[in-house]
Design a protein around this motif. Structure first.
Motif, PDB file in Angstrom:
ATOM      1  N   PRO A  68       0.759  -1.606   0.261  1.00  0.00           N
ATOM      2  CA  PRO A  68      -0.150   0.004   0.357  1.00  0.00           C
ATOM      3  C   PRO A  68       0.749   1.426   0.326  1.00  0.00           C
ATOM      4  CG  PRO A  68      -0.299  -0.935   2.015  1.00  0.00           C
ATOM      5  CD  PRO A  68       0.351  -1.760   1.226  1.00  0.00           C
ATOM      6  N   ARG A  69       1.901   1.226   0.445  1.00  0.00           N
ATOM      7  CA  ARG A  69       2.850   1.955   0.166  1.00  0.00           C
ATOM      8  C   ARG A  69       3.203   2.841  -0.944  1.00  0.00           C
ATOM      9  NH1 ARG A  69       6.998  -0.104   4.905  1.00  0.00           N
ATOM     10  NH2 ARG A  69       6.027  -1.902   3.362  1.00  0.00           N
ATOM     11  N   ALA A  70       3.088   1.772  -1.719  1.00  0.00           N
ATOM     12  CA  ALA A  70       3.060   2.148  -3.254  1.00  0.00           C
ATOM     13  C   ALA A  70       2.348   3.090  -3.873  1.00  0.00           C
ATOM     14  CB  ALA A  70       3.886   1.177  -4.016  1.00  0.00           C
ATOM     15  N   ALA A  71       0.601   3.032  -3.408  1.00  0.00           N
ATOM     16  CA  ALA A  71      -0.115   3.221  -4.385  1.00  0.00           C
ATOM     17  C   ALA A  71      -0.483   4.097  -4.618  1.00  0.00           C
ATOM     18  CB  ALA A  71      -1.234   3.231  -3.197  1.00  0.00           C
ATOM     19  N   SER A  72       0.152   5.425  -4.287  1.00  0.00           N
ATOM     20  CA  SER A  72       0.204   7.062  -4.597  1.00  0.00           C
ATOM     21  C   SER A  72       1.464   7.567  -5.766  1.00  0.00           C
ATOM     22  CB  SER A  72       0.273   8.248  -3.514  1.00  0.00           C
ATOM     23  OG  SER A  72       1.562   7.784  -2.132  1.00  0.00           O
ATOM     24  N   PHE A  73       2.243   6.484  -5.072  1.00  0.00           N
ATOM     25  CA  PHE A  73       3.403   6.563  -6.364  1.00  0.00           C
ATOM     26  C   PHE A  73       2.776   5.688  -7.640  1.00  0.00           C
ATOM     27  CE2 PHE A  73       7.076   4.977  -8.347  1.00  0.00           C
ATOM     28  CZ  PHE A  73       7.971   5.584  -8.288  1.00  0.00           C
ATOM     29  N   MET A  74       2.647   4.844  -7.905  1.00  0.00           N
ATOM     30  CA  MET A  74       2.379   4.606  -8.849  1.00  0.00           C
ATOM     31  C   MET A  74       0.607   4.779  -9.573  1.00  0.00           C
ATOM     32  SD  MET A  74       3.506   1.659  -9.359  1.00  0.00           S
ATOM     33  CE  MET A  74       4.675   0.255  -8.495  1.00  0.00           C
ATOM     34  N   SER A  75      -0.052   5.425  -8.558  1.00  0.00           N
ATOM     35  CA  SER A  75      -0.709   6.360  -9.238  1.00  0.00           C
ATOM     36  C   SER A  75      -0.615   7.425 -10.330  1.00  0.00           C
ATOM     37  CB  SER A  75      -1.589   6.884  -8.306  1.00  0.00           C
ATOM     38  OG  SER A  75      -1.127   8.228  -7.255  1.00  0.00           O
ATOM     39  N   CYS A  76       1.060   8.050  -9.782  1.00  0.00           N
ATOM     40  CA  CYS A  76       1.457   9.530  -9.975  1.00  0.00           C
ATOM     41  C   CYS A  76       1.463   9.326 -11.792  1.00  0.00           C
ATOM     42  CB  CYS A  76       2.629   9.821  -9.300  1.00  0.00           C
ATOM     43  SG  CYS A  76       1.886  10.882  -7.675  1.00  0.00           S
ATOM     44  N   LEU A  77       2.961   7.208 -11.811  1.00  0.00           N
ATOM     45  CA  LEU A  77       2.899   7.452 -13.281  1.00  0.00           C
ATOM     46  C   LEU A  77       1.974   7.011 -14.317  1.00  0.00           C
ATOM     47  CD1 LEU A  77       5.762   3.671 -11.776  1.00  0.00           C
ATOM     48  CD2 LEU A  77       5.671   6.766 -11.883  1.00  0.00           C
ATOM     49  N   ASP A  78       2.146   8.086 -15.644  1.00  0.00           N
ATOM     50  CA  ASP A  78       1.596   6.979 -17.101  1.00  0.00           C
ATOM     51  C   ASP A  78       2.118   5.825 -17.462  1.00  0.00           C
ATOM     52  OD1 ASP A  78       0.731   6.577 -19.096  1.00  0.00           O
ATOM     53  OD2 ASP A  78       2.192   8.877 -20.654  1.00  0.00           O
ATOM     54  N   PRO A  79       1.182   4.582 -17.133  1.00  0.00           N
ATOM     55  CA  PRO A  79       1.167   3.767 -17.322  1.00  0.00           C
ATOM     56  C   PRO A  79       2.355   3.400 -18.953  1.00  0.00           C
ATOM     57  CG  PRO A  79      -0.975   3.913 -17.050  1.00  0.00           C
ATOM     58  CD  PRO A  79      -0.299   5.008 -16.591  1.00  0.00           C
ATOM     59  N   ASP A  80       1.818   4.063 -20.103  1.00  0.00           N
ATOM     60  CA  ASP A  80       2.000   3.914 -21.161  1.00  0.00           C
ATOM     61  C   ASP A  80       3.444   4.026 -21.398  1.00  0.00           C
ATOM     62  OD1 ASP A  80       0.049   2.814 -21.995  1.00  0.00           O
ATOM     63  OD2 ASP A  80      -1.209   4.862 -22.615  1.00  0.00           O
ATOM     64  N   SER A  81       3.847   5.213 -20.450  1.00  0.00           N
ATOM     65  CA  SER A  81       5.587   5.147 -20.498  1.00  0.00           C
ATOM     66  C   SER A  81       6.595   4.666 -19.780  1.00  0.00           C
ATOM     67  CB  SER A  81       5.808   6.474 -19.905  1.00  0.00           C
ATOM     68  OG  SER A  81       5.215   7.103 -18.918  1.00  0.00           O
ATOM     69  N   VAL A  82       5.845   3.782 -18.329  1.00  0.00           N
ATOM     70  CA  VAL A  82       7.125   3.295 -17.690  1.00  0.00           C
ATOM     71  C   VAL A  82       7.450   1.923 -18.711  1.00  0.00           C
ATOM     72  CG1 VAL A  82       6.999   1.866 -15.680  1.00  0.00           C
ATOM     73  CG2 VAL A  82       5.146   3.097 -15.564  1.00  0.00           C
ATOM     74  N   ARG A  83       9.028   2.253 -18.585  1.00  0.00           N
ATOM     75  CA  ARG A  83      10.417   1.263 -18.312  1.00  0.00           C
ATOM     76  C   ARG A  83      10.991   0.809 -17.853  1.00  0.00           C
ATOM     77  NH1 ARG A  83       6.605   1.469 -21.818  1.00  0.00           N
ATOM     78  NH2 ARG A  83       6.858   2.413 -24.158  1.00  0.00           N
ATOM     79  N   MET A  84      10.744  -0.630 -17.373  1.00  0.00           N
ATOM     80  CA  MET A  84      11.588  -0.910 -16.419  1.00  0.00           C
ATOM     81  C   MET A  84      12.887  -2.048 -16.963  1.00  0.00           C
ATOM     82  SD  MET A  84      11.660  -1.928 -12.631  1.00  0.00           S
ATOM     83  CE  MET A  84       9.954  -2.424 -12.475  1.00  0.00           C
ATOM     84  N   SER A  85      13.907  -1.717 -16.519  1.00  0.00           N
ATOM     85  CA  SER A  85      15.058  -3.224 -16.838  1.00  0.00           C
ATOM     86  C   SER A  85      16.433  -3.065 -15.459  1.00  0.00           C
ATOM     87  CB  SER A  85      15.807  -1.824 -18.034  1.00  0.00           C
ATOM     88  OG  SER A  85      15.868  -0.491 -17.559  1.00  0.00           O
ATOM     89  N   HIS A  86      16.931  -3.567 -16.019  1.00  0.00           N
ATOM     90  CA  HIS A  86      18.018  -3.834 -14.629  1.00  0.00           C
ATOM     91  C   HIS A  86      19.618  -3.842 -15.404  1.00  0.00           C
ATOM     92  CE1 HIS A  86      14.208  -5.792 -13.453  1.00  0.00           C
ATOM     93  NE2 HIS A  86      14.815  -5.336 -12.130  1.00  0.00           N
ATOM     94  N   ALA A  87      20.087  -3.551 -14.953  1.00  0.00           N
ATOM     95  CA  ALA A  87      21.276  -3.561 -15.272  1.00  0.00           C
ATOM     96  C   ALA A  87      23.293  -4.134 -15.258  1.00  0.00           C
ATOM     97  CB  ALA A  87      21.452  -1.755 -16.048  1.00  0.00           C
ATOM     98  N   ARG A  88      23.931  -4.505 -15.434  1.00  0.00           N
ATOM     99  CA  ARG A  88      24.948  -5.002 -14.392  1.00  0.00           C
ATOM    100  C   ARG A  88      25.714  -3.817 -14.425  1.00  0.00           C
ATOM    101  NH1 ARG A  88      29.412  -7.202 -16.062  1.00  0.00           N
ATOM    102  NH2 ARG A  88      28.004  -7.402 -18.594  1.00  0.00           N
ATOM    103  N   LEU A  89      26.104  -3.197 -13.341  1.00  0.00           N
ATOM    104  CA  LEU A  89      27.366  -1.951 -13.225  1.00  0.00           C
ATOM    105  C   LEU A  89      28.543  -2.609 -13.937  1.00  0.00           C
ATOM    106  CD1 LEU A  89      27.972   0.502 -12.065  1.00  0.00           C
ATOM    107  CD2 LEU A  89      28.438  -0.970  -9.741  1.00  0.00           C
TER     108      LEU A  89
END
Length: 99
Positions: A68-89
């Motif tokens: 539930p602590r993430a709900a307000s954050f998630m509601s701010c995001l434009d879902p069509d713009s979200v890109r999640m990726s993982h990278a190695r340093l």
């Protein structure tokens, strides 16, 4: 993760939503650090989270969906713009990271 916020999301609202997620992250195994950046050119955002390993990052990405602590954050995001990726340093300067 890169994303844009919805039109009309105020900076103060976004800042509060970002900070609400910090408590969740601090409790996750393997969490090291987080920085949220705003791209000067277009106002898009970068949420850069450092983890001990990929397994910890993936577990937290799954767990945050229902916290539930993430709900307000998630509601701010434009879902069509979200890109999640993982990278190695592969390079850091200074070589010794603060954690």
């Amino acid at each position: 993760m890169t994303f844009r916020t919805h039109d009309g999301v105020l900076e103060q609202q976004f800042d509060e939503a970002v900070r609400a997620v910090d408590g969740f992250l601090a409790e996750q195994p393997g969490f090291l650090s987080r920085q949220v950046l705003t791209v000067e050119a277009d106002g898009s955002r970068v949420d850069l989270v450092w983890w001990e390993d990929l397994a910890a990052a993936r577990a937290a990405a799954e767990a945050i969906r229902t916290d539930p602590r993430a709900a307000s954050f998630m509601s701010c995001l434009d879902p069509d713009s979200v890109r999640m990726s993982h990278a190695r340093l592969t390079h850091a300067r200074p070589e010794q990271l603060p954690w």
